[in-house]
Design a protein around this motif. Sequence first.
Motif: not given
Length: 613
Positions: A477-482, A523-531, A540-548, A486-491
């Motif tokens: 419901r927010g601006d940074n859904p899981f 697409w690049d407004n935030y990243g997603i990583v597994e904790l 790198f060069r990401r202002k926001k990262v969702l950590q799950v 997107k997680l696969a991009v980081s992996q």
Amino acid sequence: MFTLQKFIMPQANICLQEKMFFRVNQEEDIYYNFEDHTYSFKKNGELFSNTYFNSFCSPKWYKYTVIDEIIVSLRLKGNFEISLVKSFLADNEIINNTVKQLYSSSEEKKTITFKYNFSLDQFDGFYYLKLKALENDSIFYGGEILTDKAPINQIKMGAVICTFKRENFIYKNLDLFKNNILKNQNSQLKEQLDLFVIDNAGTLDRKYFDHNQLHLIQNKNVGGAGGFTRGIIEVLDSTLPYTHILLMDDDALLDINSLERTYAFLSYTKKQHSDLYIGGATLRLDKQNIQLESGAVWNNNLLFNIKQNLDLTSVADILFNDLEESRSYNAWVFSCIPLESLSPSNLPLPLFVRGDDMEFGIRNSKKILTMNGICAWHAPLHNKYSSFMTYYTLRNQLVLNALYDKNFSSSSAIKLLAQNLTRELLYYRYENIDLIIKAYTDFLGGVSFFINTDGEQLHKDIMKFAPHFQDFNELSRGDNPFMYVKLAVSQNQRDSKKWKRFVRRLTFNGYLLPESLFKKGGWDNYGIVELTSARAINFFRRKKVLQVDLVSNRGYLTEISKKKFFSTWIRFFKLSFYIRMGGYKKAVKSYQNEIKKISNITFWKEYLDLERK
């Protein structure tokens, strides 16, 4: 007759990895009935017990106990060729030698027994059973390995489980105790094992503790160290003739056979080995045939998990698993400790979690024995993330270094501090920065810190640093859904060129870059990583990262802060200066000279508020 170990059958509520129990030559020739726990054979069907649970480790029985001869007892129906086989490794090759062979034929179920003396063995390894059906409809009902020697030791164990809001695990293990031991007239443990459940949360229902050998103890929430120590104190203060304390995790899946085998082994242990610790291996709860560790060695700030990742359906791995090697400690997932190594002045340290079992083992255990078939299953820690553990892991690591690593200097402490701060800065986990600084500050307070600190209140304070997680539905419901895409991009992210790695290092992974060079929009407004598997390149060069956390299906948003980056290094230099100017040496001296002040029963009773009760 005394049972040394049973031939264990697969159980649906414990473990279904059949090759950990028995092997067959042709699956279509043998059928296992899960309801009555029997194997039915077609003609020429062969069953082998060269497995993790049903092999017999004769070298350890011969070395540490008075047992040098076994009686094999089998319940059979039909026509069988029975072989006893010795298996060992020679130049990494598995050698199998049949040492005894006999036949059994009966139209009805009957018990057949035979003896074998293994005192003249020349090679380390194990014995196993081979059953070959000589006609259809032959049935194996089970059996035991027995001795006709009377036990030389009267063993009574006090089993201790420390728990915090793990009701389902506790109630399941209580049912196992009741049904397999307390209500089982044939159990050798029936009168020889009491269970103490230390409830750090006060959430367990007393109605489940409806037997005089089941004890529910309410306790302060001072972690595993406080809970297990409370259990040790209860056993030490008892008038009953306990000889051993068995420490077990609350969230481990237990097989009662591990308790029975531990009890049997101790009943025949030679007097010169009365100080023997018996450690149960920790197996993976999700992949039950994979071993997480069988004891561990802590050596100069490095931890080595012994026999890690062995496949316990592999004969070669099982043989290797029983080879002896050094161990500093055994995890309190399953650890049986002789009472003679404990005293009111020699108790664990108040480390809350992470390192309490390690420190106690290093300080007290002279010899730790592990053996195939003695184990518990536990969820692997590599996929769990808890922010507050940052504090305990680091603080307790420093305590261990102060006590047992003479080469760990003030320079080493500063280097370790820099490494920990760098990691959290790279991952935008600024709440952990405060935990790292606090871990160092509290450690540098020496033994006095532990004496003057309420462990329960400390934990509450530490938990305030925990980030605010949201479940995936809330995030949607927010601006940074899981999203898994997107997680696969980081992996899959990699540095393709050396100059890019150089730029990342030169700019401290982007902290020193102007904001205009950060990824923006779409697409690049935030990243997603597994904790638990994040890497610096993901930030790198990401202002926001969702950590799950994929275990709990939750996550929290982190955002780069250059202000916190610079303030962190200012704090680092101030703390490093204090460490270098004698702060570390002063703390080390305190731990080495005053550690007994926080490992005695007087301290612990005050720490647990027992004197006020």
